[in-house]
Scaffold this active site. Sequence first.
Site, PDB file in Angstrom:
ATOM      1  N   GLU A  60       4.312  -0.670   6.064  1.00 19.26           N
ATOM      2  CA  GLU A  60       4.476   0.150   4.857  1.00 19.26           C
ATOM      3  C   GLU A  60       3.131   0.781   4.496  1.00 19.26           C
ATOM      4  O   GLU A  60       2.076   0.260   4.858  1.00 19.26           O
ATOM      5  CB  GLU A  60       5.033  -0.763   3.745  1.00 19.26           C
ATOM      6  CG  GLU A  60       5.114  -0.197   2.362  1.00 19.26           C
ATOM      7  CD  GLU A  60       6.044   0.994   2.181  1.00 19.26           C
ATOM      8  OE1 GLU A  60       5.966   1.925   3.009  1.00 19.26           O
ATOM      9  OE2 GLU A  60       6.798   1.024   1.199  1.00 19.26           O
ATOM     10  N   ASP A  61       3.189   1.900   3.777  1.00 22.18           N
ATOM     11  CA  ASP A  61       1.940   2.566   3.408  1.00 22.18           C
ATOM     12  C   ASP A  61       1.150   1.814   2.344  1.00 22.18           C
ATOM     13  O   ASP A  61      -0.030   1.579   2.480  1.00 22.18           O
ATOM     14  CB  ASP A  61       2.221   4.021   2.949  1.00 22.18           C
ATOM     15  CG  ASP A  61       3.285   4.119   1.853  1.00 22.18           C
ATOM     16  OD1 ASP A  61       3.862   3.084   1.450  1.00 22.18           O
ATOM     17  OD2 ASP A  61       3.552   5.249   1.391  1.00 22.18           O
ATOM     18  N   ASP A  88       2.423  -1.661  -4.374  1.00 22.61           N
ATOM     19  CA  ASP A  88       1.997  -1.442  -5.749  1.00 22.61           C
ATOM     20  C   ASP A  88       2.568  -2.594  -6.597  1.00 22.61           C
ATOM     21  O   ASP A  88       1.976  -3.667  -6.644  1.00 22.61           O
ATOM     22  CB  ASP A  88       2.521  -0.057  -6.169  1.00 22.61           C
ATOM     23  CG  ASP A  88       2.068   0.383  -7.544  1.00 22.61           C
ATOM     24  OD1 ASP A  88       1.270  -0.328  -8.160  1.00 22.61           O
ATOM     25  OD2 ASP A  88       2.522   1.444  -8.006  1.00 22.61           O
ATOM     26  N   PHE A 128      -3.644   6.519  -8.460  1.00 22.55           N
ATOM     27  CA  PHE A 128      -2.644   7.074  -7.552  1.00 22.55           C
ATOM     28  C   PHE A 128      -3.362   7.791  -6.421  1.00 22.55           C
ATOM     29  O   PHE A 128      -4.229   8.630  -6.653  1.00 22.55           O
ATOM     30  CB  PHE A 128      -1.730   8.052  -8.293  1.00 22.55           C
ATOM     31  CG  PHE A 128      -0.464   8.323  -7.543  1.00 22.55           C
ATOM     32  CD1 PHE A 128       0.626   7.473  -7.636  1.00 22.55           C
ATOM     33  CD2 PHE A 128      -0.364   9.437  -6.719  1.00 22.55           C
ATOM     34  CE1 PHE A 128       1.790   7.714  -6.922  1.00 22.55           C
ATOM     35  CE2 PHE A 128       0.798   9.684  -5.998  1.00 22.55           C
ATOM     36  CZ  PHE A 128       1.881   8.825  -6.102  1.00 22.55           C
ATOM     37  N   ARG A 139       0.765  14.687   2.327  1.00 16.17           N
ATOM     38  CA  ARG A 139       0.823  13.600   3.318  1.00 16.17           C
ATOM     39  C   ARG A 139      -0.061  13.924   4.518  1.00 16.17           C
ATOM     40  O   ARG A 139      -0.474  13.051   5.263  1.00 16.17           O
ATOM     41  CB  ARG A 139       2.257  13.417   3.829  1.00 16.17           C
ATOM     42  CG  ARG A 139       3.241  12.973   2.764  1.00 16.17           C
ATOM     43  CD  ARG A 139       4.581  12.646   3.410  1.00 16.17           C
ATOM     44  NE  ARG A 139       5.668  12.556   2.453  1.00 16.17           N
ATOM     45  CZ  ARG A 139       5.974  11.463   1.756  1.00 16.17           C
ATOM     46  NH1 ARG A 139       5.262  10.368   1.916  1.00 16.17           N
ATOM     47  NH2 ARG A 139       6.965  11.465   0.910  1.00 16.17           N
TER      48      ARG A 139
HETATM   49  P1  IMP Z   1       6.126  -0.635  -5.252  1.00 15.98           P
HETATM   50  O1  IMP Z   1       7.569  -0.766  -4.906  1.00 15.98           O
HETATM   51  O2  IMP Z   1       5.894  -0.572  -6.736  1.00 15.98           O
HETATM   52  O3  IMP Z   1       5.252  -1.674  -4.588  1.00 15.98           O
HETATM   53  O4  IMP Z   1       5.665   0.793  -4.770  1.00 15.98           O
HETATM   54  C1  IMP Z   1       5.493   1.053  -3.431  1.00 15.98           C
HETATM   55  C2  IMP Z   1       5.903   2.451  -3.083  1.00 15.98           C
HETATM   56  O5  IMP Z   1       5.503   3.384  -4.084  1.00 15.98           O
HETATM   57  C3  IMP Z   1       5.224   2.866  -1.808  1.00 15.98           C
HETATM   58  O6  IMP Z   1       6.117   2.761  -0.743  1.00 15.98           O
HETATM   59  C4  IMP Z   1       4.830   4.305  -2.062  1.00 15.98           C
HETATM   60  O7  IMP Z   1       5.818   5.145  -1.538  1.00 15.98           O
HETATM   61  C5  IMP Z   1       4.797   4.464  -3.547  1.00 15.98           C
HETATM   62  N1  IMP Z   1       3.430   4.457  -4.097  1.00 15.98           N
HETATM   63  C6  IMP Z   1       2.849   3.496  -4.830  1.00 15.98           C
HETATM   64  N2  IMP Z   1       1.597   3.818  -5.164  1.00 15.98           N
HETATM   65  C7  IMP Z   1       1.368   5.014  -4.610  1.00 15.98           C
HETATM   66  C8  IMP Z   1       0.220   5.881  -4.586  1.00 15.98           C
HETATM   67  O8  IMP Z   1      -0.858   5.610  -5.134  1.00 15.98           O
HETATM   68  N3  IMP Z   1       0.376   7.045  -3.892  1.00 15.98           N
HETATM   69  C9  IMP Z   1       1.536   7.395  -3.271  1.00 15.98           C
HETATM   70  N4  IMP Z   1       2.614   6.605  -3.250  1.00 15.98           N
HETATM   71  C10 IMP Z   1       2.533   5.427  -3.924  1.00 15.98           C
HETATM   72 MG    MG Z   2       6.759   4.492   0.481  1.00 15.06          MG
END
Ligand code: IMP
Ligand code: MG
Length: 186
Positions: free
Chosen positions: A98-99, A102, A151, A164
């Site tokens: 995964e990228d 958060d 972000f 991207r």
């Molecule tokens: P989570 O589910 O809250 O952990 O968020 C994870 C997803 O939110 C990742 O797969 C990203 O696609 C997106 N995301 C969270 N933070 C960022 C950021 O700083 N930049 C771009 N995408 C983000």
């Molecule tokens: Mg993502």
Amino acid sequence: MKRIFGKPLITQMEIEKRVKELGTKITADYEGRELVMICILKGAYVFFADLVRNIHIPVSVDFMMVSSYGAGTSSTGAVKIISDLSEAIKDKDVLIVEDIVDSGLTLSYLYKTLRSKKPKTIKLCVLLDKLERRKYETPIDYIGFTIQTNFVIGYGLDYKDNFRNLPYIAVLDEGEAEQLLNHRER
Ligand code: IMP
Ligand code: MG
């Protein structure tokens, strides 16, 4: 994009070096095993493409598209599977790539969903970890960089599905981004 966009946080060279290290570690950890690497689209595609080329054992790859965010910069609180795996993962050694993590919602959901398909093992690899924002506990096995809560965009990560293609990771400057997006021809 010729000029440097955003405020660079992690350079192309730093990313390259770290991805190589992760590849070396994963190669050693999975030697002799049947590794299936799963790319979480869209965000992980650039990282994934670089990472697999730094792994020196046979691997098969698969893709899943999920969405937890709308077009903006904060989570909608729900994970949606937009497209699912193409092959069974039962009895395989699975590595989810995964990228960024958060709140942890996306990865904890994926972990649970994929674990129910009975792989032999399942591990997680993320390029970026916003550790301070974690709400959903998820064990992450491989982490590229731990970052602050800003972000970020680039190297697969988007703002409104753009940026991207930046070869580095930058902190989003929303004003600058909006200006670029709004000045395109329609
Ligand atoms: P989570 O589910 O809250 O952990 O968020 C994870 C997803 O939110 C990742 O797969 C990203 O696609 C997106 N995301 C969270 N933070 C960022 C950021 O700083 N930049 C771009 N995408 C983000
Ligand atoms: Mg993502």
